[in-house]
Design a protein around this motif. Structure first.
Motif, PDB file in Angstrom:
ATOM      1  N   ASP A   1       0.851  -1.193   0.000  1.00  0.00           N
ATOM      2  CA  ASP A   1       0.000   0.000   0.000  1.00  0.00           C
ATOM      3  C   ASP A   1       0.889   1.247   0.000  1.00  0.00           C
ATOM      4  O   ASP A   1       1.735   1.404   0.879  1.00  0.00           O
ATOM      5  CB  ASP A   1      -0.899  -0.014   1.237  1.00  0.00           C
ATOM      6  N   PRO A   2       0.704   2.159  -0.973  1.00  0.00           N
ATOM      7  CA  PRO A   2       1.568   3.351  -1.047  1.00  0.00           C
ATOM      8  C   PRO A   2       1.524   4.219   0.213  1.00  0.00           C
ATOM      9  O   PRO A   2       2.543   4.765   0.622  1.00  0.00           O
ATOM     10  CB  PRO A   2       1.021   4.122  -2.246  1.00  0.00           C
ATOM     11  N   SER A   3       0.360   4.331   0.845  1.00  0.00           N
ATOM     12  CA  SER A   3       0.287   5.163   2.046  1.00  0.00           C
ATOM     13  C   SER A   3       1.074   4.534   3.196  1.00  0.00           C
ATOM     14  O   SER A   3       1.602   5.235   4.054  1.00  0.00           O
ATOM     15  CB  SER A   3      -1.164   5.399   2.462  1.00  0.00           C
ATOM     16  N   PHE A   4       1.164   3.201   3.218  1.00  0.00           N
ATOM     17  CA  PHE A   4       1.953   2.519   4.242  1.00  0.00           C
ATOM     18  C   PHE A   4       3.442   2.648   3.954  1.00  0.00           C
ATOM     19  O   PHE A   4       4.227   2.929   4.853  1.00  0.00           O
ATOM     20  CB  PHE A   4       1.552   1.044   4.319  1.00  0.00           C
ATOM     21  N   THR A   5       3.822   2.478   2.703  1.00  0.00           N
ATOM     22  CA  THR A   5       5.245   2.517   2.369  1.00  0.00           C
ATOM     23  C   THR A   5       5.843   3.915   2.512  1.00  0.00           C
ATOM     24  O   THR A   5       7.051   4.056   2.662  1.00  0.00           O
ATOM     25  CB  THR A   5       5.506   1.990   0.946  1.00  0.00           C
ATOM     26  N   ARG A   6       4.997   4.945   2.499  1.00  0.00           N
ATOM     27  CA  ARG A   6       5.497   6.314   2.709  1.00  0.00           C
ATOM     28  C   ARG A   6       5.801   6.608   4.171  1.00  0.00           C
ATOM     29  O   ARG A   6       6.488   7.580   4.473  1.00  0.00           O
ATOM     30  CB  ARG A   6       4.464   7.329   2.201  1.00  0.00           C
ATOM     31  N   LEU A   7       5.287   5.784   5.065  1.00  0.00           N
ATOM     32  CA  LEU A   7       5.542   5.999   6.490  1.00  0.00           C
ATOM     33  C   LEU A   7       7.003   5.701   6.819  1.00  0.00           C
ATOM     34  O   LEU A   7       7.616   4.819   6.205  1.00  0.00           O
ATOM     35  CB  LEU A   7       4.665   5.069   7.335  1.00  0.00           C
ATOM     36  N   PRO A   8       7.564   6.406   7.808  1.00  0.00           N
ATOM     37  CA  PRO A   8       8.909   6.043   8.273  1.00  0.00           C
ATOM     38  C   PRO A   8       8.897   4.605   8.802  1.00  0.00           C
ATOM     39  O   PRO A   8       7.856   4.100   9.242  1.00  0.00           O
ATOM     40  CB  PRO A   8       9.177   7.034   9.411  1.00  0.00           C
ATOM     41  N   SER A   9      10.030   3.930   8.773  1.00  0.00           N
ATOM     42  CA  SER A   9      10.087   2.511   9.151  1.00  0.00           C
ATOM     43  C   SER A   9       9.605   2.273  10.584  1.00  0.00           C
ATOM     44  O   SER A   9       8.962   1.263  10.862  1.00  0.00           O
ATOM     45  CB  SER A   9      11.488   1.947   8.952  1.00  0.00           C
ATOM     46  N   GLY A  10       9.891   3.196  11.493  1.00  0.00           N
ATOM     47  CA  GLY A  10       9.425   3.051  12.876  1.00  0.00           C
ATOM     48  C   GLY A  10       7.906   3.046  12.956  1.00  0.00           C
ATOM     49  O   GLY A  10       7.312   2.255  13.706  1.00  0.00           O
ATOM     50  N   ASP A  11       7.265   3.919  12.187  1.00  0.00           N
ATOM     51  CA  ASP A  11       5.802   3.962  12.161  1.00  0.00           C
ATOM     52  C   ASP A  11       5.237   2.709  11.508  1.00  0.00           C
ATOM     53  O   ASP A  11       4.206   2.183  11.937  1.00  0.00           O
ATOM     54  CB  ASP A  11       5.304   5.207  11.420  1.00  0.00           C
ATOM     55  N   GLN A  12       5.905   2.211  10.478  1.00  0.00           N
ATOM     56  CA  GLN A  12       5.463   0.969   9.841  1.00  0.00           C
ATOM     57  C   GLN A  12       5.482  -0.178  10.844  1.00  0.00           C
ATOM     58  O   GLN A  12       4.534  -0.961  10.933  1.00  0.00           O
ATOM     59  CB  GLN A  12       6.350   0.630   8.649  1.00  0.00           C
ATOM     60  N   GLN A  13       6.559  -0.271  11.611  1.00  0.00           N
ATOM     61  CA  GLN A  13       6.670  -1.334  12.613  1.00  0.00           C
ATOM     62  C   GLN A  13       5.589  -1.202  13.673  1.00  0.00           C
ATOM     63  O   GLN A  13       4.997  -2.204  14.093  1.00  0.00           O
ATOM     64  CB  GLN A  13       8.052  -1.309  13.261  1.00  0.00           C
ATOM     65  N   ARG A  14       5.304   0.029  14.101  1.00  0.00           N
ATOM     66  CA  ARG A  14       4.263   0.263  15.104  1.00  0.00           C
ATOM     67  C   ARG A  14       2.900  -0.177  14.572  1.00  0.00           C
ATOM     68  O   ARG A  14       2.136  -0.854  15.275  1.00  0.00           O
ATOM     69  CB  ARG A  14       4.225   1.739  15.500  1.00  0.00           C
ATOM     70  N   VAL A  15       2.587   0.169  13.332  1.00  0.00           N
ATOM     71  CA  VAL A  15       1.301  -0.203  12.731  1.00  0.00           C
ATOM     72  C   VAL A  15       1.180  -1.720  12.633  1.00  0.00           C
ATOM     73  O   VAL A  15       0.136  -2.293  12.962  1.00  0.00           O
ATOM     74  CB  VAL A  15       1.136   0.463  11.341  1.00  0.00           C
ATOM     75  N   VAL A  16       2.246  -2.377  12.215  1.00  0.00           N
ATOM     76  CA  VAL A  16       2.219  -3.841  12.099  1.00  0.00           C
ATOM     77  C   VAL A  16       1.995  -4.472  13.468  1.00  0.00           C
ATOM     78  O   VAL A  16       1.199  -5.413  13.611  1.00  0.00           O
ATOM     79  CB  VAL A  16       3.509  -4.365  11.435  1.00  0.00           C
ATOM     80  N   ARG A  17       2.679  -3.966  14.510  1.00  0.00           N
ATOM     81  CA  ARG A  17       2.484  -4.495  15.870  1.00  0.00           C
ATOM     82  C   ARG A  17       1.049  -4.288  16.339  1.00  0.00           C
ATOM     83  O   ARG A  17       0.442  -5.184  16.934  1.00  0.00           O
ATOM     84  CB  ARG A  17       3.452  -3.828  16.849  1.00  0.00           C
ATOM     85  N   GLN A  18       0.496  -3.093  16.088  1.00  0.00           N
ATOM     86  CA  GLN A  18      -0.885  -2.814  16.496  1.00  0.00           C
ATOM     87  C   GLN A  18      -1.861  -3.756  15.794  1.00  0.00           C
ATOM     88  O   GLN A  18      -2.782  -4.278  16.425  1.00  0.00           O
ATOM     89  CB  GLN A  18      -1.256  -1.363  16.192  1.00  0.00           C
ATOM     90  N   LEU A  19      -1.665  -3.968  14.510  1.00  0.00           N
ATOM     91  CA  LEU A  19      -2.550  -4.871  13.766  1.00  0.00           C
ATOM     92  C   LEU A  19      -2.417  -6.308  14.261  1.00  0.00           C
ATOM     93  O   LEU A  19      -3.411  -7.036  14.355  1.00  0.00           O
ATOM     94  CB  LEU A  19      -2.258  -4.788  12.268  1.00  0.00           C
ATOM     95  N   HIS A  20      -1.209  -6.711  14.596  1.00  0.00           N
ATOM     96  CA  HIS A  20      -1.005  -8.061  15.120  1.00  0.00           C
ATOM     97  C   HIS A  20      -1.724  -8.232  16.457  1.00  0.00           C
ATOM     98  O   HIS A  20      -2.408  -9.242  16.678  1.00  0.00           O
ATOM     99  CB  HIS A  20       0.487  -8.353  15.261  1.00  0.00           C
ATOM    100  N   ARG A  21      -1.582  -7.236  17.358  1.00  0.00           N
ATOM    101  CA  ARG A  21      -2.273  -7.306  18.651  1.00  0.00           C
ATOM    102  C   ARG A  21      -3.784  -7.350  18.445  1.00  0.00           C
ATOM    103  O   ARG A  21      -4.492  -8.096  19.124  1.00  0.00           O
ATOM    104  CB  ARG A  21      -1.899  -6.118  19.533  1.00  0.00           C
ATOM    105  N   LEU A  22      -4.283  -6.536  17.519  1.00  0.00           N
ATOM    106  CA  LEU A  22      -5.711  -6.511  17.231  1.00  0.00           C
ATOM    107  C   LEU A  22      -6.177  -7.876  16.719  1.00  0.00           C
ATOM    108  O   LEU A  22      -7.234  -8.376  17.114  1.00  0.00           O
ATOM    109  CB  LEU A  22      -6.000  -5.423  16.198  1.00  0.00           C
ATOM    110  N   ASP A  23      -5.375  -8.498  15.882  1.00  0.00           N
ATOM    111  CA  ASP A  23      -5.718  -9.804  15.329  1.00  0.00           C
ATOM    112  C   ASP A  23      -5.758 -10.884  16.410  1.00  0.00           C
ATOM    113  O   ASP A  23      -6.512 -11.845  16.308  1.00  0.00           O
ATOM    114  CB  ASP A  23      -4.717 -10.175  14.239  1.00  0.00           C
TER     115      ASP A  23
END
Length: 84
Positions: free
Chosen positions: A5-27
């Motif tokens: 997703d282009p909006s995800f890839t534009r995020l800094p790597s730290g923010d990408q990691q945070r989003v992935v962790r949040q989604l994993h916890r939600l799952d």
């Protein structure tokens, strides 16, 4: 899918990691808890910035409230503590 997703890839790597962790916890959450979390997030998105700040402050105060002041989702007045 998310990583393409282009909006995800534009995020800094730290923010990408945070989003992935949040989604994993939600799952990993039980369905009822996940539904409450998503409903709350949706409501917060619709609020004005002032109302959003007030809601977050209220939630923070609730989390920090001593357990003996909480009962069935309501704040227990000091005069009623111990009487259940």
């Amino acid at each position: 899918m998310l990583r393409s997703d282009p909006s995800f890839t534009r995020l800094p790597s730290g923010d990408q990691q945070r989003v992935v962790r949040q989604l994993h916890r939600l799952d990993q959450m039980p369905e009822p808890q996940r539904e409450r979390r998503l409903a709350r997030a949706e409501l917060l998105e619709r609020m004005s910035p002032q109302d959003r700040m007030a809601a977050n402050l209220s939630a923070q105060r609730w989390r920090n409230m001593p357990a003996d002041r909480k009962r069935d989702g309501e704040c227990v007045p000091r005069s009623s503590r111990g009487a259940a």
